[in-house]
Design an enzyme around this catalytic site. Structure first.
Site, PDB file in Angstrom:
ATOM      1  N   HIS A  96      85.415 -36.743 -31.786  1.00 44.54           N
ATOM      2  CA  HIS A  96      85.367 -37.497 -30.530  1.00 44.54           C
ATOM      3  C   HIS A  96      85.496 -38.998 -30.768  1.00 44.54           C
ATOM      4  O   HIS A  96      85.949 -39.738 -29.896  1.00 44.54           O
ATOM      5  CB  HIS A  96      84.073 -37.182 -29.778  1.00 44.54           C
ATOM      6  N   HIS A 284      87.392 -25.407 -34.483  1.00 42.16           N
ATOM      7  CA  HIS A 284      86.548 -24.373 -33.896  1.00 42.16           C
ATOM      8  C   HIS A 284      86.266 -23.223 -34.868  1.00 42.16           C
ATOM      9  O   HIS A 284      85.743 -22.182 -34.473  1.00 42.16           O
ATOM     10  CB  HIS A 284      87.147 -23.886 -32.569  1.00 42.16           C
TER      11      HIS A 284
HETATM   12  C1  HEM Z   1      82.632 -28.028 -29.751  1.00 37.62           C
HETATM   13  C2  HEM Z   1      86.158 -28.175 -26.481  1.00 37.62           C
HETATM   14  C3  HEM Z   1      89.309 -29.428 -29.898  1.00 37.62           C
HETATM   15  C4  HEM Z   1      85.746 -29.457 -33.126  1.00 37.62           C
HETATM   16  C5  HEM Z   1      83.318 -28.040 -28.573  1.00 37.62           C
HETATM   17  C6  HEM Z   1      82.706 -27.860 -27.305  1.00 37.62           C
HETATM   18  C7  HEM Z   1      83.702 -27.872 -26.381  1.00 37.62           C
HETATM   19  C8  HEM Z   1      84.920 -28.088 -27.077  1.00 37.62           C
HETATM   20  C9  HEM Z   1      83.549 -27.699 -24.889  1.00 37.62           C
HETATM   21  C10 HEM Z   1      81.251 -27.656 -27.057  1.00 37.62           C
HETATM   22  C11 HEM Z   1      80.428 -28.919 -27.073  1.00 37.62           C
HETATM   23  C12 HEM Z   1      78.997 -28.516 -26.935  1.00 37.62           C
HETATM   24  O1  HEM Z   1      78.659 -27.940 -25.892  1.00 37.62           O
HETATM   25  O2  HEM Z   1      78.213 -28.750 -27.860  1.00 37.62           O
HETATM   26  C13 HEM Z   1      87.325 -28.458 -27.137  1.00 37.62           C
HETATM   27  C14 HEM Z   1      88.610 -28.516 -26.515  1.00 37.62           C
HETATM   28  C15 HEM Z   1      89.500 -28.869 -27.470  1.00 37.62           C
HETATM   29  C16 HEM Z   1      88.769 -29.038 -28.703  1.00 37.62           C
HETATM   30  C17 HEM Z   1      88.868 -28.263 -25.046  1.00 37.62           C
HETATM   31  C18 HEM Z   1      90.986 -29.055 -27.364  1.00 37.62           C
HETATM   32  C19 HEM Z   1      91.733 -28.357 -26.571  1.00 37.62           C
HETATM   33  C20 HEM Z   1      88.591 -29.643 -31.046  1.00 37.62           C
HETATM   34  C21 HEM Z   1      89.116 -30.209 -32.247  1.00 37.62           C
HETATM   35  C22 HEM Z   1      88.096 -30.234 -33.149  1.00 37.62           C
HETATM   36  C23 HEM Z   1      86.954 -29.661 -32.519  1.00 37.62           C
HETATM   37  C24 HEM Z   1      90.530 -30.725 -32.420  1.00 37.62           C
HETATM   38  C25 HEM Z   1      88.083 -30.743 -34.563  1.00 37.62           C
HETATM   39  C26 HEM Z   1      89.112 -30.889 -35.332  1.00 37.62           C
HETATM   40  C27 HEM Z   1      84.623 -28.951 -32.513  1.00 37.62           C
HETATM   41  C28 HEM Z   1      83.415 -28.601 -33.199  1.00 37.62           C
HETATM   42  C29 HEM Z   1      82.521 -28.183 -32.228  1.00 37.62           C
HETATM   43  C30 HEM Z   1      83.208 -28.301 -30.968  1.00 37.62           C
HETATM   44  C31 HEM Z   1      83.174 -28.657 -34.697  1.00 37.62           C
HETATM   45  C32 HEM Z   1      81.110 -27.652 -32.436  1.00 37.62           C
HETATM   46  C33 HEM Z   1      80.072 -28.696 -32.187  1.00 37.62           C
HETATM   47  C34 HEM Z   1      78.707 -28.217 -32.562  1.00 37.62           C
HETATM   48  O3  HEM Z   1      78.587 -27.250 -33.327  1.00 37.62           O
HETATM   49  O4  HEM Z   1      77.734 -28.843 -32.118  1.00 37.62           O
HETATM   50  N1  HEM Z   1      84.663 -28.189 -28.405  1.00 37.62           N
HETATM   51  N2  HEM Z   1      87.457 -28.769 -28.461  1.00 37.62           N
HETATM   52  N3  HEM Z   1      87.285 -29.323 -31.245  1.00 37.62           N
HETATM   53  N4  HEM Z   1      84.487 -28.726 -31.177  1.00 37.62           N
HETATM   54 FE1  HEM Z   1      85.977 -28.667 -29.844  1.00 37.62          FE
END
Ligand code: HEM
Length: 754
Positions: A96, A284
């Site tokens: 982010h 993810h």
């Molecule tokens: C978590 C959406 C792309 C890495 C999340 C969460 C959402 C989300 C809604 C949950 C946040 C929460 O409630 O804690 C998306 C969408 C993406 C996207 C819509 C693109 C279409 C990415 C990318 C990365 C990423 C490009 C890294 C390269 C992560 C990680 C988590 C996460 C590691 C887990 C956070 C945790 O464990 O607390 N994402 N994401 N995401 N996202 Fe994505």
């Protein structure tokens, strides 16, 4: 709460400390000149002599990494780690931080530690990242000024990946912190969080062949998630989001439409389809989403939270308020069976299962695998298991036909995903850092990447003062007019943008595609000037002793500088040592984003229905790292030097064009002249002698704003005052040199020019 309109400032009525109704409240369209006085020494506690690169070089880099590794599993009671590991949270924090970058204006990105400040610290998309940064504080405190927050946040994401089994591509430090919110970034015109009513216009398909579009139909098309167009320079689909709506466009759980939004958004982050799939599938692979209950449970965001929360926001009333009760996005998904370990499971499940639309405990649209198997671990309860779940945007990687092909390839070749993810992640984190000469630390990859806009290193001796004198003489003897030398040097150097530190004179890319074709560069004239300068360069290089070579990049800047010097009659500083990049080192498509739509310094272009001409001027000045006095002196000086892009005489308020005189300012401020608009769009003006009625000058808004805006006029007055002629010349020369050297990260320049 995070999705309501911005709260009325409770201090509105205060009668001290900057309270009361402000200029911006009275006059919404006032030029935001504040963007030209940001990040000044007065707001920097480290002082203006602090040298971050030097401090970073003394950092115990391995020590920081070791401490970060320890932190990953050092779960704190006030914010427990899911699955006993903070990796997912920290990857999201880094993503982010960097993911706000957009390639059309180079703004956003993780290069300045802006996630600490509003609005980013309080964006609904950044819920819980306040906790992630606070978890890092002991490490920041320990290593102090030797590592900036900007570097630390991104390094932490990188180390998180390594701790979970990713072989990263490398890491470079070198991002000095800023100490206040960057107000120059346009994040959209919406006044509600997660709104998107301003940023989308009607899609092309919607109006094709329809003739007259009535207003209702317009409304429907406007909202059509399959055809709408996102306003430039934005990349995100909603106000307050880094990227797209995870539930699907505007909350509609349509994976194919989500794919369209993802392509737009990630494309504007400078990512192609392969990089996009790799980033999402790789990201993810880790962690979970948080939606234990409805968002009504969470309190005010950090900017609006009560004092006792000490900068943290989103206090959660549900259960313990953290751990299993955490509410972040309102979605509740755990993607894989091993959320702390790199794997290909995300793609395996994505294709193995069919998916059923369901709701999170907070009521958000999400998907669950059609299976009776419950094998996904719970983040806290070892006796609980879950079914695989996905976001609508995750399903886009399977149901968008182009994404699907790539996803299947990565599914079958896990090592390709690993490599593509590492590379795309490295690009994500470093895209806005500018040239390699700014990169610091022991983990800089040796492989040079095309998106770095590589410039070959200087080899052999650099030309000296004597050579410079010889070259100047030769340049001025080419017969090319001074103003053409000046516009060429300006065109070369002013392609720089401070946001992501791309462009600039180094590399001489002005002679390459696409820059040589840009209308603002007057291609025909440019080709002639470059032809003459290349001859000078060749002659010098074939006859110089000791293997000395001058680059065309240096000759271009020197040519403009020599012409300014001649016109000014004062010496103008020139710093040699630039080199020439090749066409192969230049990603044409990527450079197209640097083409100016408007460049007020050359009197090129004008406003739109959304942006006034003078706002473009200010924006350009901000990208050139200029102060208000520097912007004013450059515009006034360039006009009398006759340096308009097309040779027009708009703003050339002098009878001696080509001589560096304060005439622009004296004539602009002359009460004997009356101005009136001569075009209905109020872009062109005519100045006539009040007494005789005789037409004296023509001007654009770029010119007249210097007399119309109170702050700019105050500076213009200084340059029109008796006794300030020499000051004007010196200030112009200094500002000129500053622009010529904007991209000289390879040499240590006077700190006032950095
Ligand atoms: C978590 C959406 C792309 C890495 C999340 C969460 C959402 C989300 C809604 C949950 C946040 C929460 O409630 O804690 C998306 C969408 C993406 C996207 C819509 C693109 C279409 C990415 C990318 C990365 C990423 C490009 C890294 C390269 C992560 C990680 C988590 C996460 C590691 C887990 C956070 C945790 O464990 O607390 N994402 N994401 N995401 N996202 Fe994505």
């Amino acid at each position: 709460s995070s999705d309501s309109a911005p709260a009325q400032c409770p201090m509105r009525e205060a009668n001290i400390g900057g309270g009361g109704t402000r200029n911006r409240d009275w006059w919404a369209n006032d030029l935001q000149t504040t963007i030209l006085r940001q990040h000044q020494p007065v707001s920097n506690p480290l002082g203006k002599d602090f040298d971050y690169a030097a401090a970073f070089k003394s950092l115990d880099y391995e020590g920081v990494k070791k401490d970060l590794h320890k932190l990953m599993t050092d779960s704190q009671e006030w914010w427990p780690a899911d699955f006993g590991h903070y990796g997912g949270l920290f990857v999201r924090m880094a993503w982010h931080s960097a993911g706000t970058y957009r390639v059309s204006d180079g703004r956003g990105g993780g290069g300045a530690g802006q996630q600490r400040f509003a609005p980013l610290n309080s964006w609904p998309d950044n819920v819980s990242l306040d906790k992630a940064r606070r978890l890092l504080w002991p490490i920041k405190q320990k290593y102090g000024d030797k590592i900036s927050w900007a570097d630390l946040m991104l390094l932490t994401g990188n180390v998180a990946l390594e701790s979970m089994g990713v072989k990263t591509f490398g890491f470079a430090g070198g991002r000095p912190d800023t100490w206040e919110a960057d107000e120059s970034v346009y994040w959209g015109g919406e006044t509600t969080w997660l709104g998107n009513d301003v940023r989308y216009s009607q899609g092309h398909r919607g109006i094709e062949g329809k003739g007259v579009v009535d207003s209702d139909e317009h409304k429907r098309d406007y909202k059509d998630i399959h055809t709408r167009d996102l306003e430039k320079p934005l990349a995100a689909a909603h106000m307050g989001l880094i990227y797209v709506n995870p539930e699907g466009p505007d909350g509609v759980p349509d994976p194919v439409a989500a794919g369209r939004d993802i392509r737009t958004t990630f494309g504007r982050m400078a990512m192609n389809d392969e990089e996009t799939v790799a980033l999402i599938a790789g990201g993810h692979a880790f962690g979970k989403t948080h939606g234990a209950g409805p968002s009504e449970n969470i309190g005010k965001e950090p900017e609006d939270a009560p004092l006792e929360q000490q900068g943290l926001g989103w206090q959660n009333k549900l259960g313990r308020g953290n751990g299993p009760d955490t509410i972040t996005s309102g979605l509740e998904v755990i993607w894989t069976a091993t959320p702390n370990k790199w794997s290909n499971k995300y793609l395996e499940y994505l294709f193995k299962y069919e998916w059923e639309l369901t709701k999170s405990p907070a009521g958000a649209n999400q998907w669950v695998a059609k299976t009776n198997d419950e094998f996904i671990p719970d983040a806290y309860d070892p006796n609980k298991k879950h079914k695989p779940r996905m976001l609508t945007t995750d399903l886009a990687l399977r149901f968008d036909p182009a994404f699907e092909k790539i996803s299947r390839r990565y599914l079958e070749h896990p090592e390709e995903l690993h490599d593509a993810f590492s590379r795309a992640w490295f690009k994500l984190l470093h895209r806005d850092m500018g040239p390699r000469s700014r990169w610091l630390g022991p983990e800089i990859p040796s492989e040079v990447l095309i998106w770095e806009d590589p410039i070959p290193p200087q080899t052999g001796p650099v030309i000296d003062d004597k050579d410079v004198a010889v070259l100047k003489e030769k340049i001025l003897a080419t017969g090319i007019q001074s103003q053409e030398l000046i516009t060429t040097a300006w065109a070369s150097a002013a392609s720089f943008r401070g946001s992501d530190k791309r462009g600039g004179a180094n590399g001489a890319r002005i002679r390459l595609e696409p820059q040589k074709k840009w209308e603002v560069n007057n291609p025909q004239q440019l080709a002639q000037v470059l032809g003459a300068l290349e001859k000078v360069q060749e002659e010098f290089n074939s006859s110089a002793s000791g293997g000395k070579k001058v680059s065309l990049a240096d000759v271009i800047v020197l040519a403009g500088t020599a012409a300014v010097e001649k016109a000014a009659g004062v010496p103008v500083t020139f710093t040699p040592g630039r080199t020439d990049a090749s066409q192969e080192q230049t990603d044409i498509q990527s450079f197209e984003h640097l083409e100016p739509v408007v460049d007020g310094f050359r009197n090129y272009g004008h406003g739109t229905s959304r942006v006034k001409t003078e706002q473009f001027l200010l924006d350009k000045a901000n990208q050139l790292n200029l102060s208000i006095p520097e912007m004013v002196v450059l515009v006034g000086g360039l006009r009398v030097l006759n340096a308009n892009w097309d040779g027009s005489s708009h703003g050339v308020f002098t009878t001696t064009p080509g001589k560096l005189t304060p005439d622009f300012f004296t004539n602009l401020l002359d009460m004997g002249i009356a101005w009136k608009a001569t075009s209905s769009d109020q872009e062109l003006y005519e100045g006539t002698d009040r007494k005789s009625g005789q037409k004296k000058w023509t001007a654009t808004r770029h010119d007249l704003v210097l007399g119309a805006h109170a702050e700019l006029r105050a500076v213009a007055e200084v340059y029109a005052e008796a006794g300030n002629e020499e000051k004007f010349k010196k200030d112009f020369a200094a500002a000129w040199t500053k622009v010529m050297d904007l991209d000289r990260f390879d040499v240590a320049l006077d700190s006032t020019q950095a």
